[in-house]
Design a protein around this motif. Sequence first.
Motif, mmCIF file in Angstrom:
data_model
loop_
_atom_site.group_PDB
_atom_site.id
_atom_site.type_symbol
_atom_site.label_atom_id
_atom_site.label_comp_id
_atom_site.label_asym_id
_atom_site.label_seq_id
_atom_site.Cartn_x
_atom_site.Cartn_y
_atom_site.Cartn_z
ATOM 1 N N GLY A 138 0.817 -1.217 0.000
ATOM 2 C CA GLY A 138 0.000 0.000 0.000
ATOM 3 C C GLY A 138 0.846 1.260 0.000
ATOM 4 N N GLY A 139 0.211 2.346 -0.399
ATOM 5 C CA GLY A 139 0.834 3.650 -0.270
ATOM 6 C C GLY A 139 1.896 3.993 -1.294
ATOM 7 N N GLY A 165 1.303 4.715 -4.414
ATOM 8 C CA GLY A 165 0.773 5.648 -5.410
ATOM 9 C C GLY A 165 -0.020 4.967 -6.515
ATOM 10 N N LYS A 166 -0.523 3.772 -6.208
ATOM 11 C CA LYS A 166 -1.277 3.008 -7.218
ATOM 12 C C LYS A 166 -2.526 3.764 -7.676
ATOM 13 C CE LYS A 166 -3.288 -0.183 -5.176
ATOM 14 N NZ LYS A 166 -4.473 0.702 -5.039
ATOM 15 N N SER A 167 -3.297 4.289 -6.712
ATOM 16 C CA SER A 167 -4.516 5.011 -7.099
ATOM 17 C C SER A 167 -4.173 6.285 -7.863
ATOM 18 C CB SER A 167 -5.359 5.367 -5.873
ATOM 19 O OG SER A 167 -5.739 4.192 -5.200
ATOM 20 N N SER A 168 -3.112 6.967 -7.452
ATOM 21 C CA SER A 168 -2.705 8.180 -8.163
ATOM 22 C C SER A 168 -2.355 7.845 -9.607
ATOM 23 C CB SER A 168 -1.480 8.819 -7.495
ATOM 24 O OG SER A 168 -1.720 9.041 -6.141
ATOM 25 N N ASP A 196 -10.481 -1.010 -5.136
ATOM 26 C CA ASP A 196 -9.787 -0.948 -3.842
ATOM 27 C C ASP A 196 -10.847 -0.733 -2.770
ATOM 28 O OD1 ASP A 196 -8.069 -0.659 -1.779
ATOM 29 O OD2 ASP A 196 -6.845 0.924 -2.675
ATOM 30 N N ASN A 206 7.081 4.751 -9.174
ATOM 31 C CA ASN A 206 6.583 6.019 -8.638
ATOM 32 C C ASN A 206 7.515 6.497 -7.531
ATOM 33 O OD1 ASN A 206 4.797 8.188 -8.369
ATOM 34 N ND2 ASN A 206 3.595 7.139 -6.799
ATOM 35 N N PRO A 237 8.463 11.278 -10.713
ATOM 36 C CA PRO A 237 9.105 11.891 -9.547
ATOM 37 C C PRO A 237 8.111 12.188 -8.429
ATOM 38 C CG PRO A 237 8.829 13.514 -11.309
ATOM 39 C CD PRO A 237 8.372 12.193 -11.865
ATOM 40 N N ASP A 255 6.316 14.748 -6.391
ATOM 41 C CA ASP A 255 5.988 16.120 -6.757
ATOM 42 C C ASP A 255 4.794 16.546 -5.911
ATOM 43 O OD1 ASP A 255 5.015 18.433 -7.945
ATOM 44 O OD2 ASP A 255 5.584 17.785 -9.971
#
Length: 354
Positions: free
Chosen positions: A101-102, A104-107, A129, A261, A296, A298
């Motif tokens: 988790g965490g 950045g998969k959803s992003s 998810d 990511n 990157p 950001d």
Amino acid sequence: MREAVMAALSTVNDPELHRDLVSLGMIEQATVDSGVASVKVNLTTPACPLKGKIEGDVREAVLAVPGITRVDVTFGAMVRPPAQPALPGVKHVLLIGSGKGGVGKSSVAVNVAASLARDGARVGLLDADVYGPSVAHMMGQGGAKVTANAERKMQPIEAHGVKFVSMGNLSPAGQALVWRGPMLHSAVQQFLKDAAWGELDYLIVDLPPGTGDVQLSLTQTIQVTGAVIVTTPQDVALIDAARAIDMFRKASVPVLGVVENMSYFVAPDTGHTYDLFGRGGSRRLGEEYPLLGEVPIDIDVRQDSDRGTPAVLAHPQSAAAQALTQVARNLAGQVSVRSLAQSLANLPDQLTVV
Ligand SMILES: Nc1ncnc2c1ncn2[C@@H]1O[C@H](COP(=O)(O)OP(=O)(O)OP(=O)(O)O)[C@@H](O)[C@H]1O
């Protein structure tokens, strides 16, 4: 002279397929009028990552034909369906997964969906998810509710050119969701099959992190085109990413590529680049999995998500947005390569990747 133009076009190869544009059926139109050639190329995706190269190659080849003084190149696009479309009306289902988790998969899922839609594709986004649905919020529709249409199908919400369905639009915000395996299975099946997706080129699915019931349920019940693994470059994330790759391999789901990511950070004040987690680590996952992009860290990615507009739309010039756009186009390129490989029986087994 048209024959000479067609002959010239038959020397131009699609850079991914190493076959010429004429035999691939990609020349929709070629006309010549007073030395001016007009060529319309039908791409296999509107998000083609190599459009610029194809245009340059077409121009060069046709200008070499004696008597041609100018070449006008235009593009159309038709996403080719796989041998067996995933769902009625839906050509390609693409899973976005991660080992942990965490990362950045959803992003990545949200930005890829928005980028493909901006390029002209018809895109859906399913937030599978179910434990931590964040797509609704990231799409700026946290307060919207999914409704039923006249056929009693779930009507996806539309934002930023993308149709999406998220558990975040079914349950009250902040409420914990407790799911058991069979319930999970039926929830995801309903999202897939009972939503009025309409005609889609790509249905992007944001999976829960890890290798659990939802992933298995999805890969066992529909024909997905492939999966993308999102990871960060450090060893602990890569170990889990390798596990996710192994799960897809065992379920016979092709891994279309890896997204690294939080790959690096460029300090806005000095311009120095810092490889906080060891940029390029995801290449260690194996040569056979194309690296779709290095995104990157950001602050805009995070802030734009929180404000409900994907960074690829809110800050398209930022390095992160450009990397995410490239991820989307490289992914669309991979899908095209696989669909064409399926439909053209005598293509070579070894196709190069972007
Ligand atoms: N490249 C990036 N730069 C800055 N912030 C990022 C970047 N990618 C993701 N984030 C931020 O990191 C946090 C986690 O991202 P996200 O929710 O996309 O991860 P996830 O892997 O889907 O998490 P989960 O496993 O909880 O579903 C979010 O606040 C997001 O805005």
